[in-house]
Design a protein around this motif. Structure first.
Motif, short mmCIF file in Angstrom:
data_model
loop_
_atom_site.label_atom_id
_atom_site.label_comp_id
_atom_site.label_asym_id
_atom_site.label_seq_id
_atom_site.Cartn_x
_atom_site.Cartn_y
_atom_site.Cartn_z
N THR A 98 0.85 -1.19 0.00
CA THR A 98 0.00 0.00 0.00
C THR A 98 0.89 1.24 0.00
N ARG A 99 0.57 2.17 -0.86
CA ARG A 99 1.31 3.44 -0.89
C ARG A 99 0.76 4.37 0.19
N ARG A 100 1.64 4.90 0.97
CA ARG A 100 1.25 5.87 2.01
C ARG A 100 2.21 7.07 1.93
N ARG A 101 1.69 8.21 2.35
CA ARG A 101 2.47 9.45 2.25
C ARG A 101 2.64 10.08 3.63
N PHE A 102 3.81 10.63 3.84
CA PHE A 102 4.10 11.44 5.03
C PHE A 102 4.36 12.86 4.57
N ARG A 103 3.48 13.77 4.96
CA ARG A 103 3.61 15.18 4.57
C ARG A 103 4.01 15.98 5.80
N VAL A 104 5.16 16.65 5.73
CA VAL A 104 5.72 17.42 6.85
C VAL A 104 5.78 18.89 6.45
N SER A 105 5.31 19.78 7.36
CA SER A 105 5.29 21.21 7.06
C SER A 105 5.52 22.01 8.33
N ASN A 106 5.96 23.26 8.15
CA ASN A 106 6.16 24.15 9.30
C ASN A 106 4.95 25.03 9.59
N PHE A 107 3.85 24.85 8.85
CA PHE A 107 2.64 25.61 9.12
C PHE A 107 1.52 24.72 9.67
N GLN A 108 1.82 23.43 9.89
CA GLN A 108 0.86 22.51 10.50
C GLN A 108 1.08 22.48 12.00
#
Length: 322
Positions: A98-108
């Motif tokens: 299964t494809r999964r994504r990790f999205r990292v940001s400095n505005f979250q």
């Protein structure tokens, strides 16, 4: 292609130094820019991704529908904080394919775990940062699945990049190859007592390596601090001090001159008084002597009679002789 890197347990997917740093990357710019230039802090070529919208300016690896297929679970990124919105995204494959994504940001602000995407916050300090991301650990904690491989990597604006690489484990700084370290210019004070520091890379003299922190997502900052002092205020203060010191010196000189003048006048007055007293004494002495020598009125008469008698006696004596 990556045989030598795999043998060392490290694989670089982006390095800003070189003729074609974006050879395996695909670029997307809308209301933004992607440019490479010399960073003055580390004295090295870097890539900057900037734009008014984070989601419309980015780079992705690899190009098209290809996948990376990197099984190393640790992602390390050396980036510079531009004090703007920034995010990056990693697409992985777990044991269930299964494809999964990790999205990292400095505005979250909060972590959100969705079935196919996990959104996570990150805090960047001023200057250069070193981000270490344990993909295996986060896959296990978020989805209770085993990490298999990294398939895609996406870097959005706004950020400045030096290197992005994967490792099988967190490598201490003393074991890192010199080209994988982030260097800062040495300060005059920091140059002392650094005999055990690693040798710098060729072309980078008077530089020191940064130290990495061994956590799941860590941030390493540039520890240089700058003290901004107004040169004008310093010069103004110095001029004021000089003028005050000059005024004090002038006042002291005037006081000394006045004191010397007063001393001279006092001495002259004393000498004048002494001379006047001496003259008066001399005049008194002369007058006393004159008074002692000068006869009184009766004495003057007696002297005159005596002189007349003496003259008569001499006259008679002459006549007798004749």
């Amino acid at each position: 292609m990556y045989r030598n890197s795999y043998q060392r347990g490290m694989l670089t997917v982006f390095y800003s130094v070189g003729s074609k740093p974006l050879a395996i990357w695909e670029t997307h710019t809308k209301d933004g820019y992607i440019t490479r230039f010399l960073d003055q802090d580390i004295k090295s070529m870097v890539l900057e991704i900037g734009g008014t919208n984070v989601s419309t300016t980015y780079i992705t690896c690899p190009k098209g529908n290809q996948v990376l297929g990197i099984t190393m679970p640790f992602l390390v990124m050396i980036v510079k904080n531009l004090k703007k919105y920034f995010s990056f995204e990693v697409t992985i494959l777990d044991e269930t394919l299964t494809r999964r994504r990790f999205r990292v940001s400095n505005f979250q602000s909060n972590t959100q775990i969705l079935p196919l995407c996990t959104v996570m916050p990150i805090g960047l300090s001023d200057g250069w940062n070193q981000i270490q991301f344990n993909l295996g650990e986060f896959t296990r904690r978020a989805y209770k699945k085993q990490f298999v491989e990294v398939q895609k990597l996406k870097i959005n604006a706004n950020i400045r990049l030096r290197r992005i690489y994967f490792t099988e484990r967190l490598i201490p700084d003393d074991e890192l190859p010199p080209e994988y370290k982030l260097y800062f210019p040495l300060t005059s004070k920091g140059a002392k007592g650094k005999k055990n520091a690693p040798e710098p890379v060729s072309g980078k003299e008077n530089i020191k390596p940064s130290s990495s922190q061994h956590t799941q997502i860590t941030v390493q900052t540039d520890t240089k601090t700058m003290s901004k002092v107004s040169l004008h205020s310093i010069k103004k203060t110095q001029s004021i001090e000089k003028s005050v010191a000059g005024g004090v010196e002038e006042d002291s000189e005037k006081k000394v001159v006045e004191e010397n003048k007063n001393d001279i006048e006092t001495q002259e007055n004393k000498e004048g008084l002494d001379n006047q007293e001496d003259q008066e004494k001399q005049e008194n002495q002369v007058s006393q002597e004159n008074q002692e020598i000068e006869p009184s009125g009766e004495e003057k008469q007696d002297i005159m009679l005596h002189d007349e008698e003496t003259a008569k006696g001499e006259k008679e004596t002459k006549q007798v002789e004749e």
